[in-house]
Motif scaffolding. Structure first.
Motif, PDB file in Angstrom:
ATOM      1  N   ALA A 186       0.824  -1.219   0.000  1.00 28.65           N
ATOM      2  CA  ALA A 186       0.000   0.000   0.000  1.00 28.65           C
ATOM      3  C   ALA A 186       0.856   1.266   0.000  1.00 28.65           C
ATOM      4  N   ASP A 187       2.121   1.154   0.422  1.00 29.55           N
ATOM      5  CA  ASP A 187       3.016   2.312   0.480  1.00 29.55           C
ATOM      6  C   ASP A 187       3.997   2.366  -0.680  1.00 29.55           C
TER       7      ASP A 187
ATOM      8  N   PRO B  30       5.810   3.347  -3.830  1.00 25.33           N
ATOM      9  CA  PRO B  30       5.779   4.533  -4.693  1.00 25.33           C
ATOM     10  C   PRO B  30       6.065   4.171  -6.148  1.00 25.33           C
ATOM     11  N   PRO B  31       5.874   5.107  -7.072  1.00 25.51           N
ATOM     12  CA  PRO B  31       6.304   4.868  -8.447  1.00 25.51           C
ATOM     13  C   PRO B  31       7.783   4.475  -8.458  1.00 25.51           C
TER      14      PRO B  31
ATOM     15  N   LEU C 120       5.803  -0.147 -10.787  1.00 26.20           N
ATOM     16  CA  LEU C 120       4.837   0.941 -10.721  1.00 26.20           C
ATOM     17  C   LEU C 120       5.403   2.164 -11.436  1.00 26.20           C
ATOM     18  N   THR C 121       4.574   2.795 -12.259  1.00 25.05           N
ATOM     19  CA  THR C 121       5.004   3.997 -12.965  1.00 25.05           C
ATOM     20  C   THR C 121       4.213   5.227 -12.520  1.00 25.05           C
ATOM     21  N   GLY C 122       3.252   5.029 -11.671  1.00 28.17           N
ATOM     22  CA  GLY C 122       2.428   6.106 -11.143  1.00 28.17           C
ATOM     23  C   GLY C 122       1.486   5.518 -10.123  1.00 28.17           C
ATOM     24  N   PRO C 123       0.641   6.340  -9.523  1.00 23.83           N
ATOM     25  CA  PRO C 123      -0.275   5.812  -8.510  1.00 23.83           C
ATOM     26  C   PRO C 123      -1.295   4.828  -9.084  1.00 23.83           C
ATOM     27  N   ASP C 124      -1.507   4.887 -10.380  1.00 18.64           N
ATOM     28  CA  ASP C 124      -2.524   4.011 -10.969  1.00 18.64           C
ATOM     29  C   ASP C 124      -2.053   3.353 -12.273  1.00 18.64           C
ATOM     30  N   ARG C 125      -0.733   3.220 -12.439  1.00 16.47           N
ATOM     31  CA  ARG C 125      -0.194   2.625 -13.664  1.00 16.47           C
ATOM     32  C   ARG C 125       1.005   1.746 -13.335  1.00 16.47           C
ATOM     33  N   PHE C 126       1.225   0.747 -14.179  1.00 12.95           N
ATOM     34  CA  PHE C 126       2.407  -0.086 -14.005  1.00 12.95           C
ATOM     35  C   PHE C 126       2.861  -0.630 -15.345  1.00 12.95           C
TER      36      PHE C 126
ATOM     37  N   ALA D  67      -4.525  -4.468  -8.716  1.00  9.13           N
ATOM     38  CA  ALA D  67      -4.060  -3.999  -7.406  1.00  9.13           C
ATOM     39  C   ALA D  67      -4.289  -5.050  -6.319  1.00  9.13           C
TER      40      ALA D  67
END
Length: 135
Positions: free
Chosen positions: A74-75, A77-78, A98-104, A123
């Motif tokens: 949950a913690d 980061p990108p 992870l490439t952003g809070p909502d992308r990978f 997720a």
């Protein structure tokens, strides 16, 4: 993210790790490691492609834990490496970055290295997360 995104479009090839030529999900992580950290610390033994593989040990997580900094998923980061458990009864066998809070970013059979939305379905499958060490 620039280093990882440079792998976009690399064709899928099981157990390979060559940018622009071929890689699988672990090969993507290995290639990013080489560019960010340096030489791989040990050779990777052959492994199965079976996402449903079960067993008493989380082999992939144990390997990452020996070289990387574990953080709660949950913690993460990108830039964090995340491990996915694709079947609730199986060990974690898929790798993404992870490439952003909502992308990978990940390597997917037939599609190669792609970047996609970290949907709730994806997720929920994240079981472990690790930070690349500073070099």
């Amino acid at each position: 993210m620039t280093i990882a995104r440079a792998w976009l479009g690399t064709p899928y090839h099981d157990q390979a790790s060559l940018k622009g030529v071929g890689c699988d999900c672990l090969g993507l992580a290995r290639g990013v490691w080489r560019e960010v950290v340096g030489p791989e610390p040990f050779p990777i033994p052959p492994y199965s492609r079976d996402w449903g593989e079960t067993g008493p040990r989380e082999v992939l997580a144990e390997g990452a834990r020996a070289m990387m900094i574990e953080v709660p998923p949950a913690d993460a980061p990108p830039g964090a490496l995340v491990l996915f458990r694709m079947d609730s009864r199986a060990i974690a066998k898929h790798v993404g970055i992870l490439t952003g809070p909502d992308r990978f970013l990940h390597a997917y059979e037939r599609l190669g290295v792609i970047e996609e939305l970290l949907t709730p379905s994806w997720a929920r499958k994240i079981t472990f997360a690790f930070l690349f060490p500073s070099h």
